[in-house]
Design a protein around this motif. Structure first.
Motif, short mmCIF file in Angstrom:
data_model
loop_
_atom_site.label_atom_id
_atom_site.label_comp_id
_atom_site.label_asym_id
_atom_site.label_seq_id
_atom_site.Cartn_x
_atom_site.Cartn_y
_atom_site.Cartn_z
N LYS A 31 16.27 74.21 86.15
CA LYS A 31 16.56 73.41 84.23
C LYS A 31 15.61 73.38 83.16
O LYS A 31 15.99 73.69 82.08
CB LYS A 31 16.93 71.80 84.38
N ASP A 32 14.38 73.23 83.56
CA ASP A 32 13.28 73.29 81.99
C ASP A 32 13.58 74.80 82.10
O ASP A 32 13.33 74.70 80.91
CB ASP A 32 12.10 72.61 82.56
N ALA A 33 13.44 75.81 82.88
CA ALA A 33 13.39 77.43 82.43
C ALA A 33 14.95 77.39 81.52
O ALA A 33 14.87 78.09 80.56
CB ALA A 33 13.44 77.89 83.35
N LEU A 34 15.69 77.02 82.41
CA LEU A 34 17.27 77.03 81.32
C LEU A 34 17.01 76.59 79.60
O LEU A 34 18.04 77.01 78.22
CB LEU A 34 18.28 76.50 81.80
N MET B 101 23.87 77.88 83.14
CA MET B 101 23.63 77.42 81.19
C MET B 101 24.94 78.31 80.90
O MET B 101 24.88 79.50 80.69
CB MET B 101 22.26 78.08 80.79
N ARG B 102 25.77 76.65 81.33
CA ARG B 102 26.96 77.93 79.35
C ARG B 102 27.03 78.11 78.57
O ARG B 102 26.17 76.18 78.28
CB ARG B 102 28.52 77.18 79.42
N ILE B 103 26.86 78.62 77.18
CA ILE B 103 26.46 78.96 75.99
C ILE B 103 27.76 78.91 75.19
O ILE B 103 28.72 79.99 75.14
CB ILE B 103 25.16 80.13 76.10
N GLU B 104 28.28 77.82 74.04
CA GLU B 104 28.51 78.48 72.83
C GLU B 104 28.02 77.85 71.85
O GLU B 104 27.17 77.39 71.82
CB GLU B 104 30.16 77.05 73.27
N ALA B 105 28.50 79.30 70.91
CA ALA B 105 28.11 78.94 69.60
C ALA B 105 28.94 78.64 68.70
O ALA B 105 30.32 80.03 68.41
CB ALA B 105 27.04 80.79 69.32
N PHE B 106 28.84 77.75 67.58
CA PHE B 106 29.84 77.79 67.06
C PHE B 106 29.46 78.12 65.11
O PHE B 106 28.92 77.36 64.60
CB PHE B 106 30.50 75.88 67.06
N LEU C 116 24.91 74.03 75.05
CA LEU C 116 24.27 74.28 76.25
C LEU C 116 24.86 73.46 77.15
O LEU C 116 24.57 71.76 77.14
CB LEU C 116 22.71 74.53 76.46
N THR C 117 25.60 73.93 77.93
CA THR C 117 25.62 72.82 79.03
C THR C 117 25.10 73.33 81.05
O THR C 117 25.22 74.85 81.11
CB THR C 117 27.50 72.89 80.00
N ILE C 118 24.09 72.47 80.98
CA ILE C 118 23.28 73.31 82.33
C ILE C 118 23.83 72.76 83.79
O ILE C 118 23.70 71.30 83.65
CB ILE C 118 21.93 73.14 81.97
N PHE C 119 24.02 73.49 84.80
CA PHE C 119 24.63 73.16 86.33
C PHE C 119 23.23 73.65 87.40
O PHE C 119 22.66 74.23 87.05
CB PHE C 119 25.42 73.82 86.47
N ASP C 120 21.88 72.73 87.84
CA ASP C 120 21.68 73.00 88.30
C ASP C 120 21.72 71.69 89.62
O ASP C 120 22.33 70.57 89.72
CB ASP C 120 20.17 71.98 87.32
N ASN C 121 20.91 72.24 90.69
CA ASN C 121 20.73 71.10 91.70
C ASN C 121 19.02 71.69 92.74
O ASN C 121 18.17 71.72 91.52
CB ASN C 121 21.67 72.30 93.06
N VAL D 265 24.05 67.87 85.85
CA VAL D 265 24.18 68.33 85.02
C VAL D 265 23.16 67.54 83.24
O VAL D 265 24.27 66.53 83.24
CB VAL D 265 26.19 67.97 84.47
N LEU D 266 23.41 68.88 82.65
CA LEU D 266 22.71 68.71 81.33
C LEU D 266 23.21 69.56 80.21
O LEU D 266 23.57 70.37 80.08
CB LEU D 266 21.22 69.17 81.12
#
Length: 228
Positions: A217-220, A132-137, A207-212, A193-194
């Protein structure tokens, strides 16, 4: 005869003087010793000692370290999430971002690192491809509508002809301080991708979540919603 009367009068006067002297002599007080020094009553001393002990206990209670009473902190909490149709409960620890101005409840089994300036990434220890990529603006740096447009364009550019959908968050009770929630969800050949974009009182979070097939993804998502 007069001589005898005179002797008798003298003896009577001496006797009366002796009686007067004895009546004027003070009898020793039960609280004084033979030398005139005051003698303490044992029962009174016990009462004094008892009062002193009570005062000492009250003083000790009032001087306890206030930090002990005011600091029953417990940073370790938990998050319950679903993965591959199973409900799992994971312990979390409130964690400071490596470089940005926020905290996140990070679950055991995940690691957070700085990816690049302005971006952190949370990775699953079992599979680094799940992340999960996190960006705070900060709100002073950008307007929400501009960030929303930027996010939408970014998602569409990465779809490769696929369509995105909204992600259902109805099962999650959102923090009342979270507003303007927008979601972009796409699945393609087993990959997910969420992207979530939302607003907090002092910042915007993307938040940009990558799952397989790990299906984390629910945890992220639930970790990402704890960012403050």
């Amino acid at each position: 005869m007069k001589k005898y009367l005179l002797i008798l009068s003298i003896l009577t006067a001496l006797l009366l003087a002796a009686c007067g002297t004895e009546s004027q002599t003070e009898e020793p007080s039960p609280t004084d010793d033979s030398n005139g020094a005051p003698v303490e009553n044992p029962s009174e001393q016990e009462e004094i000692d008892g009062d002193d002990a009570v005062e000492e206990e009250e003083t000790e209670e009032n001087t306890e370290d206030p930090a002990t009473e005011e600091n029953p902190t417990n940073d370790v909490q938990s998050i319950t999430y679903k993965s591959n149709n199973q409900e799992i409960k994971g312990s979390t620890t409130n964690t400071q971002s490596p470089q940005q101005d926020y905290h996140i409840d990070l679950m055991d089994g995940f690691t957070i690192t700085a990816e690049e300036p302005g971006r952190d990434v949370v990775m699953a220890d079992v599979d680094p491809d799940v992340s999960m990529r996190i960006e705070a603006f900060p709100k002073a740096d950008i307007v929400f509508e501009e960030l929303l447009t930027n996010t939408s364009d970014m998602v569409e550019a990465s779809l490769a002809g696929e369509d995105y959908n909204e992600y259902d968050l109805s099962s999650i009770q959102l923090d009342e301080q979270i507003t303007n929630m927008h979601t972009f969800f796409v699945e393609y050949e087993g990959e997910t991708v969420l992207t979530l974009l939302y607003e907090r009182p002092d910042k915007f979070i993307r938040l940009t979540i990558f799952d397989n097939d790990a299906d984390l993804k629910d945890a992220l998502v639930k970790m990402g919603l704890t960012i403050k």
